[in-house]
Scaffold this active site. Structure first.
Site, PDB file in Angstrom:
ATOM      1  CE  LYS A 134      -4.093  -1.880   2.343  1.00 51.62           C
ATOM      2  NZ  LYS A 134      -5.025  -1.688   3.479  1.00 51.62           N
ATOM      3  CG  ASP A 150      -8.310   0.740   4.081  1.00 54.59           C
ATOM      4  OD1 ASP A 150      -9.140  -0.155   3.847  1.00 54.59           O
ATOM      5  OD2 ASP A 150      -7.094   0.596   3.885  1.00 54.59           O
TER       6      ASP A 150
END
Length: 287
Positions: free
Chosen positions: A77, A113
């Site tokens: 990420k 997220d």
């Protein structure tokens, strides 16, 4: 559509996938393929195991291979955010990408997220962070996303339990910039703390971890406890919270909410969340 249902792929099929190392454990293919089928979309979702040294090549290859997008999971990420030039506000702020959309031959890096955690808190747990106090275990990417969601929602006070003060510094700086006071403590220094929300954003308590959180704050009926782990479905933290009378959730709801946002980002179609949830539960039952 079950987790094992046949996925038909043709020349016009839009392809997305999940980039990570490893990805064999991921529920995302089952979740998204069930959603595509339920929405009658000619899309398919595949696992894309990419070693850390191969991420740059994998990202470059998405466009010529005709991918419509991808999810990004551990350990990629942060590096994905460094390699992709066009980043959303959240991806840029967190320096973490978990969703890629291919637009006009270019990669867009997004982070679902943050909004996914906010949706999960409000829809699944019925919790409004405004004016409340929270304790967050961890300071990595998942913790930063949770902290940002809480700060934007008007949290009154955040306590971060982390072993590495330097690693926690970006999280603390980000939250304080949004006007939320932050206290940094060691993970074993939380037993005297009073809080409304407890979030575990560490791997502690997972299937490959023998440790448990060393201490917990005062827990009771007015406290919400969230363990972002979804494997195992019931963790040591959840059991301890419920024994103390608190309400406890695992991380499956958050996984589904952030997946739904990825689905909507790619397709422009509302995500069939109930179908996605059923597919995830079926896939977990087959393990």
């Amino acid at each position: 559509m079950s987790a094992s249902a046949e996925v038909r792929v043709g020349g016009g099929t839009h392809v997305v996938g999940i980039i990570g190392w490893p990805v064999s454990h991921s529920l995302s293919p089952a979740i998204h393929n069930a959603a595509f089928a339920a929405a009658s979309l000619d899309w398919t979702y595949i696992p894309l195991p990419v070693r850390p040294e191969g991420l740059r090549s994998a990202l470059i290859g998405l466009v010529p291979l005709g991918f419509a997008g991808a999810n990004v999971t551990m350990p990629h990420k942060t590096e994905a955010a460094e390699l992709i030039q066009r980043l959303s506000e959240d991806a840029s702020l967190l320096r973490a990408v978990n969703t890629i959309a291919v637009r006009g031959g270019e990669l867009e890096g997004h982070n679902t997220d943050v909004a996914g955690f906010d949706r999960f808190l409000r829809r699944d747990a019925g919790f409004d962070p405004a004016g409340r106090a929270a304790l967050l275990y961890g300071a990595g990417g998942a913790a930063r996303a949770c902290a940002l969601a809480l700060a934007r929602a008007g949290l009154a006070r955040l306590t971060v339990a982390a072993r590495d003060e330097a690693r926690a510094a970006p999280l603390v700086k980000m939250v304080e910039a949004l006007g939320v006071p932050v206290a940094l403590v060691r993970p074993g220094e939380t037993s005297d703390l009073a809080t409304d929300l407890v979030v575990n954003a560490t791997p502690i308590g997972g299937p490959d971890a023998e440790q448990v959180l060393p201490s917990l704050p005062h827990l009771g009926p007015d406290v919400l406890v969230i363990d972002l782990l979804y494997d195992p479905p019931s963790t040591d933290l959840q059991r301890r919270a419920r024994e103390a009378g608190a309400t406890a959730f695992g991380g499956l709801g958050h996984l589904l909410e952030q997946a739904a946002l990825s689905f909507e980002l790619w397709t422009g179609t509302p995500a069939p969340l109930e179908v996605m949830s059923a597919a995830a539960l079926a896939a977990m039952a087959e393990r």
